[in-house]
Design a protein around this motif. Structure first.
Motif, PDB file in Angstrom:
ATOM      1  N   PHE A   1       0.865  -1.166   0.000  1.00 43.34           N
ATOM      2  CA  PHE A   1       0.000   0.000   0.000  1.00 43.34           C
ATOM      3  C   PHE A   1       0.912   1.229   0.000  1.00 43.34           C
ATOM      4  N   ALA A   2       1.065   1.872  -1.151  1.00 43.83           N
ATOM      5  CA  ALA A   2       1.992   2.987  -1.314  1.00 43.83           C
ATOM      6  C   ALA A   2       1.259   4.300  -1.030  1.00 43.83           C
ATOM      7  N   ASP A   3       1.505   4.856   0.132  1.00 44.92           N
ATOM      8  CA  ASP A   3       0.901   6.118   0.560  1.00 44.92           C
ATOM      9  C   ASP A   3       1.812   7.245   0.075  1.00 44.92           C
ATOM     10  N   GLU A   4       1.406   7.924  -1.010  1.00 42.91           N
ATOM     11  CA  GLU A   4       2.264   8.915  -1.649  1.00 42.91           C
ATOM     12  C   GLU A   4       1.642  10.315  -1.624  1.00 42.91           C
ATOM     13  N   CYS A   5       0.928  10.638  -0.545  1.00 46.03           N
ATOM     14  CA  CYS A   5       0.181  11.898  -0.537  1.00 46.03           C
ATOM     15  C   CYS A   5       1.080  13.128  -0.443  1.00 46.03           C
ATOM     16  N   TYR A   6       2.382  12.956  -0.119  1.00 45.65           N
ATOM     17  CA  TYR A   6       3.313  14.090  -0.081  1.00 45.65           C
ATOM     18  C   TYR A   6       4.186  14.148  -1.335  1.00 45.65           C
ATOM     19  N   SER A   7       3.812  13.404  -2.369  1.00 45.63           N
ATOM     20  CA  SER A   7       4.690  13.223  -3.527  1.00 45.63           C
ATOM     21  C   SER A   7       4.995  14.501  -4.287  1.00 45.63           C
ATOM     22  N   GLU A   8       4.152  15.527  -4.187  1.00 44.43           N
ATOM     23  CA  GLU A   8       4.337  16.732  -4.991  1.00 44.43           C
ATOM     24  C   GLU A   8       5.004  17.877  -4.244  1.00 44.43           C
ATOM     25  N   ILE A   9       5.452  17.617  -3.016  1.00 42.49           N
ATOM     26  CA  ILE A   9       6.161  18.630  -2.236  1.00 42.49           C
ATOM     27  C   ILE A   9       7.578  18.110  -2.018  1.00 42.49           C
TER      28      ILE A   9
END
Length: 393
Positions: A204-212
């Motif tokens: 489960f790849a939690d990537e919610c900060y990927s754009e910062i």
């Protein structure tokens, strides 16, 4: 009257614990809130216009899994960002990633392994607390894997014994990491995906900060999985507009993965989920399609990284975050430091132990505090300066 026992072992959630620690003390100065990761930069100015144009949609039940237009916008974004092409049946819209990270475990974790054993869910330590709640809900055993300075603040899942890995069904992995800001590079993802292929568990790849991030876009698990020819069902991606677009109140995110994975998650949504209202789906559709505001947002955070680097220059143990908007600062004791900061300066931060779990090797968050860099830049500089002078002088 009786109640479920499966949550009894869970500690109190971080922010009620923080209120219990601090709120019966007066602040020692003007209050600077640096605890909750709630973005404060402006969201796109045209969001209100899109919402106003689509208010008639509140009169209709919304598409349960996301409108074709929204799913198409998300698919287009994944293609632009990761060069991964997904059909619309491989994506489902979410009410923010928290819903998805929880419900995906409910939908996908079996009652027992193929060997008839209790399943294991692998969790970084420290971690986003919904991982542990989801694990308790499905009756699996949570195995907390330290993410410390010694491991580059990323969990070393391969160090686990085979008897644990053989029972693993799900591995939660957050990159960029909350709270440390560490980024899993391509090699890290490739090794984790190979481990998952060997022991047959989902990531489960939690990537919610990927754009910062500072300079280089963090690689995504789906793109590395595709490059390596992994099972299409191996990686489940989660992301949202909360951090990328400063819209935490919109509650718009998505889950993406293999068609069978998404079919099971959609089946649960049909019975137990709450779809995003149609006007909000229309807003999300436009926001996922726009990158200009994301670049502006990222530039503001890059300025904040510079401020933090200046304030903590020369501080032993300071680790400039590669991405995200948290500082993970070393202290002697996180609770004592948070209380001292509050009573002497009015700066409010979160003890690291509230984000991690006690294990036989100790609590990896105990000697840290998490500091959110979401306040306006000058207010943030003031808060960080007060923190430095109070804790590191």
């Amino acid at each position: 009257m009786t109640y479920p026992k499966r949550f009894a072992a869970l500690p109190e959630y971080a922010f009620p614990r923080l209120r219990s620690l601090l709120d019966h003390h007066d602040p020692g100065g003007d209050v600077v809130h640096m605890t909750i990761g709630e973005p404060k930069h402006a969201f796109p100015s045209w969001v209100g216009d899109v919402l106003a144009e689509n208010t008639a949609g509140f009169a209709n039940y919304p598409p349960n899994d996301g409108s074709p237009e929204l799913l198409g916008a998300i698919s287009d974004w994944i293609k632009r960002r990761y060069d991964v092409g997904l059909d619309l049946n491989q994506i489902m819209a979410l009410n923010g990633t928290r819903e998805g990270l929880f419900n995906a475990a409910v939908a996908l974790c079996p009652e027992e392994t193929a060997r008839g054993e209790r399943p294991v869910v692998l969790i970084p330590n420290p971690f986003y607390q919904v991982y542990a709640v989801a694990t308790a809900t499905v009756g699996a055993e949570a195995v907390f894997v330290p993410a410390t300075a010694e491991t580059g603040h990323l969990p070393d899942f391969a160090s686990l014994p085979p008897q644990i890995l053989n029972r693993a069904e799900i591995c939660y992995m957050c990159s960029p990491a909350n709270p440390q800001g560490a980024v899993a590079d391509r090699d890290y993802w490739a090794k984790l995906i190979a481990l998952a292929e060997k022991y047959d568990f989902r990531i489960f790849a939690d990537e919610c900060y990927s754009e910062i991030y500072r300079d280089t876009p963090p690689p995504g698990a789906l793109e590395v999985a595709q490059e390596g020819g992994a099972d299409p069902e191996r990686v489940v991606l989660f992301n949202s507009l909360s951090k990328r677009s400063n819209l935490p109140g919109l509650r718009s995110g998505f889950v993406a993965g293999g068609p069978e994975t998404i079919r099971h998650i959609r089946q649960l949504r049909a019975y137990a989920g709450a779809p995003l209202p149609l006007p909000l789906q229309r807003v999300a559709e436009k926001v996922w399609a726009d990158e200009a505001h994301v670049e502006e947002n990222r530039a503001l955070y890059r300025e904040k990284y510079k401020v933090a680097d200046e304030v903590f220059a020369g501080i032993d143990g300071y680790m400039p975050p590669d991405a995200g908007f948290f500082l993970w600062l070393p202290v002697e004791d996180g609770e004592a430091a948070a209380l001292k900061l509050w009573t002497e300066t009015g700066v409010r931060v979160l003890p690291g132990a509230y984000l991690s779990r006690d294990t036989d090797r100790g609590n990896p968050g105990k000697q840290y505090i998490r500091v959110a860099m979401v306040a306006p830049k000058q207010e943030m500089r003031d808060g960080l300066t007060r923190l430095r002078d109070c804790i590191y002088a």
